[in-house]
Design an enzyme around this catalytic site. Structure first.
Site, PDB file in Angstrom:
ATOM      1  N   CYS A   1       0.840  -1.204   0.000  1.00 18.88           N
ATOM      2  CA  CYS A   1       0.000   0.000   0.000  1.00 18.88           C
ATOM      3  C   CYS A   1       0.877   1.257   0.000  1.00 18.88           C
ATOM      4  O   CYS A   1       0.660   2.184  -0.777  1.00 18.88           O
ATOM      5  CB  CYS A   1      -0.928  -0.027   1.223  1.00 18.88           C
ATOM      6  SG  CYS A   1      -2.106   1.333   1.262  1.00 18.88           S
ATOM      7  N   CYS A   2       1.918   1.263   0.863  1.00 15.58           N
ATOM      8  CA  CYS A   2       2.840   2.404   0.905  1.00 15.58           C
ATOM      9  C   CYS A   2       3.558   2.567  -0.440  1.00 15.58           C
ATOM     10  O   CYS A   2       3.799   3.683  -0.896  1.00 15.58           O
ATOM     11  CB  CYS A   2       3.890   2.229   2.010  1.00 15.58           C
ATOM     12  SG  CYS A   2       3.297   2.565   3.671  1.00 15.58           S
TER      13      CYS A   2
ATOM     14  N   CYS B   1       8.356   3.534   5.374  1.00 14.83           N
ATOM     15  CA  CYS B   1       7.400   3.299   4.297  1.00 14.83           C
ATOM     16  C   CYS B   1       8.078   3.152   2.942  1.00 14.83           C
ATOM     17  O   CYS B   1       7.408   2.991   1.937  1.00 14.83           O
ATOM     18  CB  CYS B   1       6.376   4.422   4.252  1.00 14.83           C
ATOM     19  SG  CYS B   1       7.123   6.028   4.055  1.00 14.83           S
TER      20      CYS B   1
HETATM   21 FE1  SF4 Z   1      -1.319   2.837   2.941  1.00 17.08          FE
HETATM   22 FE2  SF4 Z   1       1.073   3.358   3.941  1.00 17.08          FE
HETATM   23 FE3  SF4 Z   1      -0.813   5.257   3.917  1.00 17.08          FE
HETATM   24 FE4  SF4 Z   1      -1.074   3.222   5.575  1.00 17.08          FE
HETATM   25  S1  SF4 Z   1       0.603   4.765   5.600  1.00 17.08           S
HETATM   26  S2  SF4 Z   1      -2.705   4.036   4.200  1.00 17.08           S
HETATM   27  S3  SF4 Z   1      -0.199   1.561   4.413  1.00 17.08           S
HETATM   28  S4  SF4 Z   1       0.155   4.358   2.181  1.00 17.08           S
END
Ligand code: SF4
Length: 241
Positions: A120-121, A231
């Site tokens: 996701c990151c 991240c």
């Molecule tokens: Fe996604 Fe990273 Fe944001 Fe959490 S911190 S919502 S894992 S992008």
């Protein structure tokens, strides 16, 4: 690193040593007039840097809008535009990538595993960052050595091999108290979450307030092992002279 950029890097390391932040910004801007850029997440630190930029040279400013930020962060963004009138370019995740990820894993997959959280990151931050840094020579960040143990050996100016840019960390040796004092002294707009125990502020689902005595990064991905709490934006390598 190309020989040309390596030469620039080593001479800039000498040139900016001992300079004030505004003087260093001018030096970097003169070396790479179109090539210096600053990433802001509207944190305390980033607001201090924006204030310095407003008093020196027009380096470009960008932010990574992950789509999961706090309303308070968007409010800080708006107040920053009102205060400084400096354009902040927003970079977003690739639509197809984030669509596939959410369709396959659901909207809150980051809680399920480190791998999904890092994915996701990667989609929401790392890929947009690469786009933001395309063609740039210098990336200015708000990193501080106090932030976490693995940031303790950062340099004021260092080479980022992953993104192939020179990274300038002007607040590297500032303490939290110094940052807050600067914010108060110049009445700089800041994220209201800082007044509610939030110190390192990222995406809303992945950030919580910390308690007294907790580590600076304890409020980020608090359900994970502390050693994995990055991240992917800041990968540290050192180049010696
Ligand atoms: Fe996604 Fe990273 Fe944001 Fe959490 S911190 S919502 S894992 S992008």
């Amino acid at each position: 690193m190309s020989v040309l950029l390596q030469d620039s890097f080593l001479s800039l390391q000498n040139d900016i040593s001992g300079l004030s932040i505004t003087e260093a910004l001018k030096k970097l801007y003169n070396a790479f007039p179109e090539g210096v850029t600053f990433s802001t997440s509207f944190s305390y630190e980033d607001q201090v840097i924006t204030d310095h930029i407003s008093k020196s040279v027009p380096v470009s400013i960008f932010t990574l809008d992950t789509g999961r930020m706090f309303p308070e962060t968007y409010s800080t963004w708006t107040r920053t535009l009102e205060r400084y009138g400096l354009p902040v370019k927003a970079f977003y995740p690739e639509e197809e990538q984030i669509q596939n990820f959410v369709t396959t894993n659901g909207p809150n997959a980051f809680y399920e595993s480190v791998e999904l959280r890092q994915k996701c990151c990667y989609i929401r931050k790392v890929v947009p960052l690469k786009k933001a840094l395309e063609g740039k020579a210098v990336w200015i960040t708000g990193l501080r050595a106090q932030h976490s143990p693995n940031r303790g050996d950062l340099q004021l100016l260092e080479w980022d091999e992953t993104n192939r840019v020179i990274k300038y960390n002007p607040l590297l040796h500032w303490t939290t108290e110094e940052v807050i004092q600067y914010i108060n002294q110049y009445n700089i707009p800041y994220n209201a979450l800082h007044d509610r125990g939030f110190v390192s502020i990222g995406c809303a689902p992945c950030t919580r307030a910390i308690k007294s005595g907790e580590d600076f990064r304890a409020g980020r991905w608090w359900w994970e092992d502390a050693g994995k709490k990055e991240c992917g934006l800041h990968v540290h390598q050192t180049i010696s002279k």
